[in-house]
Write a protein that holds these residues in place. Sequence first.
Motif, short mmCIF file in Angstrom:
data_model
loop_
_atom_site.label_atom_id
_atom_site.label_comp_id
_atom_site.label_asym_id
_atom_site.label_seq_id
_atom_site.Cartn_x
_atom_site.Cartn_y
_atom_site.Cartn_z
N ALA A 43 43.25 15.90 66.05
CA ALA A 43 44.01 15.81 65.11
C ALA A 43 45.21 14.56 65.58
CB ALA A 43 44.82 17.11 64.63
N ASP A 44 45.39 13.64 64.90
CA ASP A 44 46.27 12.63 65.09
C ASP A 44 47.72 12.87 64.29
OD1 ASP A 44 45.01 11.57 67.41
OD2 ASP A 44 43.80 10.40 65.94
N VAL A 45 47.50 13.39 63.14
CA VAL A 45 48.55 13.56 62.17
C VAL A 45 48.21 14.64 61.26
CG1 VAL A 45 49.91 12.52 60.30
CG2 VAL A 45 49.06 10.82 62.04
N ILE A 46 49.35 15.68 61.14
CA ILE A 46 49.15 16.71 60.24
C ILE A 46 49.99 16.57 58.85
CG2 ILE A 46 49.09 19.28 60.19
CD1 ILE A 46 48.29 19.54 62.76
N ALA A 47 49.56 16.71 57.86
CA ALA A 47 50.30 16.52 56.51
C ALA A 47 50.24 17.86 55.89
CB ALA A 47 49.88 15.43 55.93
N GLU A 48 51.46 18.16 55.23
CA GLU A 48 51.43 19.29 54.43
C GLU A 48 51.85 18.79 52.91
OE1 GLU A 48 51.03 22.18 55.72
OE2 GLU A 48 50.90 21.79 57.89
N ASP A 49 50.66 18.65 52.27
CA ASP A 49 50.73 18.15 50.89
C ASP A 49 50.92 19.63 49.92
OD1 ASP A 49 50.01 17.60 48.17
OD2 ASP A 49 48.89 15.79 48.82
N PRO A 50 52.13 19.57 49.25
CA PRO A 50 52.34 20.65 48.41
C PRO A 50 51.27 21.01 47.39
CG PRO A 50 53.77 18.79 48.01
CD PRO A 50 53.12 18.50 49.07
N VAL B 98 50.31 5.47 60.10
CA VAL B 98 49.69 6.51 59.29
C VAL B 98 50.37 7.65 58.92
CG1 VAL B 98 47.86 8.30 58.77
CG2 VAL B 98 47.19 6.19 59.89
N ARG B 99 51.23 8.19 59.67
CA ARG B 99 52.31 9.27 59.37
C ARG B 99 53.26 8.60 58.52
NH1 ARG B 99 56.77 10.29 63.39
NH2 ARG B 99 57.23 8.16 62.54
N ASP B 100 53.82 7.51 58.81
CA ASP B 100 54.59 6.88 57.87
C ASP B 100 54.05 6.53 56.38
OD1 ASP B 100 56.51 7.21 59.99
OD2 ASP B 100 56.56 5.16 60.62
N LEU B 101 52.99 6.20 56.24
CA LEU B 101 52.38 6.06 55.09
C LEU B 101 52.39 7.17 54.24
CD1 LEU B 101 49.58 3.53 55.99
CD2 LEU B 101 51.74 2.72 54.66
N LEU B 102 52.00 8.28 54.78
CA LEU B 102 52.07 9.64 54.28
C LEU B 102 53.26 10.01 53.80
CD1 LEU B 102 49.53 11.32 56.68
CD2 LEU B 102 49.27 11.25 54.23
N VAL B 103 54.51 9.84 54.63
CA VAL B 103 55.82 10.15 54.29
C VAL B 103 56.41 9.30 53.03
CG1 VAL B 103 58.42 9.99 55.22
CG2 VAL B 103 56.53 11.09 56.41
N ARG B 104 55.93 7.94 53.03
CA ARG B 104 56.30 6.87 52.11
C ARG B 104 55.76 7.50 50.82
NH1 ARG B 104 52.22 2.14 51.36
NH2 ARG B 104 51.11 4.12 50.52
#
Length: 221
Positions: free
Chosen positions: A109-116, A87-93
């Motif tokens: 929280a398993d993954v935390i993303a910082e969407d600009p 899931v993290r890698d898909l976000l980074v993709r």
Amino acid sequence: MSVALSGTLALVIAVPMAADLLRRPIEAAAGPGPVMGVVTLLGGVGGVVHAALRDRSGRLHAKGVRGLRLSLARIDAMTPPEFEVAVRDLLVRDGVPARHVGRRNDQAADVIAEDPRRGRIVLQCKHTTVGGGVGAPVMYQVKGTAGPAHGARHAVVVTNGNVTREARRWGDRHGVHWVDRARLRQWAEEGRSLPEVAGLPLGRRGRVGRGLRGPGTAGAP
């Protein structure tokens, strides 16, 4: 692991260790006072180098997952921690900086993303056996911790299984987005983005559940 990445990790470890090893014999000979400036300088240099190497490592990782596609069959064969990393890698993709934080007592929280464009996103990942379901209690938990504990603007539950009707309705009503098996296929296999499949709106202000549209509304660009 590539030679370049191995060298990067070695430097990340070696710089702080070198500063500490240098400090000990100097302090033994001259006392701590005369060497504090040198040690502080070395620590600062080590911090700068560490940050630069971490940034380079992040860029290498983003390059490595560019164009990533994952079939549902491959996802089903993963362990729960492997699913979280995927899931993290898909976000980074998709160009969204993200980190894997899942562990015991992770406060949902398993993954935390910082969407600009959208602010912080907390993702709870639920890997199930084929046909397994995610119920409303998962939504309650994520809703209760995403904003207060993690300062998130958006909360998303991602599963390779199904999301029960009650859970979908509750999430839509209270601003907890969800990605079930069908939406995961669109994201992982077809290459659509998380905001598109989960209906994450634009906007960085506020926290989870404040004026958010549910996934049943039109998706954000």
